[in-house]
Each structure stands twice: as C-alpha cells, then as structure tokens.
Design an enzyme around this catalytic site. Sequence first.
Site, PDB file in Angstrom:
ATOM      1  CB  ILE A 119      -0.967   0.004   1.209  1.00  0.00           C
ATOM      2  CG1 ILE A 119      -1.965  -1.150   1.082  1.00  0.00           C
ATOM      3  CG2 ILE A 119      -1.703   1.343   1.320  1.00  0.00           C
ATOM      4  CD1 ILE A 119      -2.829  -1.368   2.304  1.00  0.00           C
ATOM      5  CB  CYS A 120       4.076   2.052   1.661  1.00  0.00           C
ATOM      6  SG  CYS A 120       3.702   1.491   3.340  1.00  0.00           S
ATOM      7  N   PRO A 121       3.579   2.368  -1.504  1.00  0.00           N
ATOM      8  CG  PRO A 121       4.344   0.722  -2.980  1.00  0.00           C
ATOM      9  CD  PRO A 121       3.783   0.942  -1.617  1.00  0.00           C
TER      10      PRO A 121
END
Length: 174
Positions: A48-50
């Site tokens: 999810i972070c990107p």
Amino acid sequence: MTATVGRPAPEFSLEGVITGHAFKNYSLSEKKGKWVVLFFYPLDFTFICPTEITQFSKQHAEFEKLNAVVFGVSTDSAHSHKAWLKELGDLKYPLLSDMSHKVSREYGTLIEEQGISLRGTFIIDEEGMLRYSLIHDNGVGRSVKEILRALAALQSGELCPVEWVPGEKTLGKA
C-alpha cells in the site's frame, strides 16, 4: 513528549533523502513559517505504501500552494529509502528515517513489538502547533485529497462543516 492536538508538535531531526540528492537531516524547527504534513508509514518495499507515497508526490504542487511541506517517515534506514526511490521514481519531498523509533513513539504511531509504524498523518501549523492527527490500521491507505481538504480547512480559520471544500461557504469564524 507525546503528540497532542492543540499543543506544540514534538520536534524531530531525522536523516532523509529526496530523489537525486545526498542524505540530509530534516527538522521540524527549520520549517517554521510553513505548514508541515508529516505522515508515517510501516515499511519500504510494501504494497500500500507506494500508492500513498507516489500520490503525495503527484499532489505536491497543491501542498506548495497551501504553504505546506510534506515529509514521509518510516522506521527503515535512509539507505533503504534511497534504494526504494529507484523503484518509486522521482519524489518531490523527502523520506525520513526513524530507525531509533523515537519520533514514531512520540507521535503515537509505533507498534513496539514489530518495530514499525501505523499509518499516521499529522498537520502542524506554521508556528509548530499540532492541528490534526489521524492514526489508523496499516491495511488501509489514506486519502491525500482528504489531507489537502483538512489542511485548507485548518488554514481558513473558519468553522468548516462536514464535506466542506475550499470555495464553499463556512459556518463562520472559529
């Protein structure tokens, strides 16, 4: 010190990196006079972070229009951030390293037993006061559009109703 809305935000000085630049220390105190959007994320090289990190970069000009700077923070090293930037592409703001976990702990995002951060978003005004705090589960990405809306609402100095967006009528002075 623990981050509390309405009180001075905990100071930080963390090593970070921005695309195409050398490692550098970034601090809250050096941004006096600007609004700061500080967001914590669990780890580099995750799923999810990107999506969040690149979305903050895509909307960077909108933050600049609101006199705001953005910092992304995780418990990874600055070297990990630099390696990850090769995959993410150019970012318009720095990723900071909180390997000591001190800043994540002060802002209340640290999951102690895992040594990683929850997703936390903080808006700090130009005087260093914490004005907005949201911490949530790592399984859900945050809305950069909502963060921009909240930033504009805070800067308005007005009472802003639910779903208010810039340009709409407010409820008067706060």
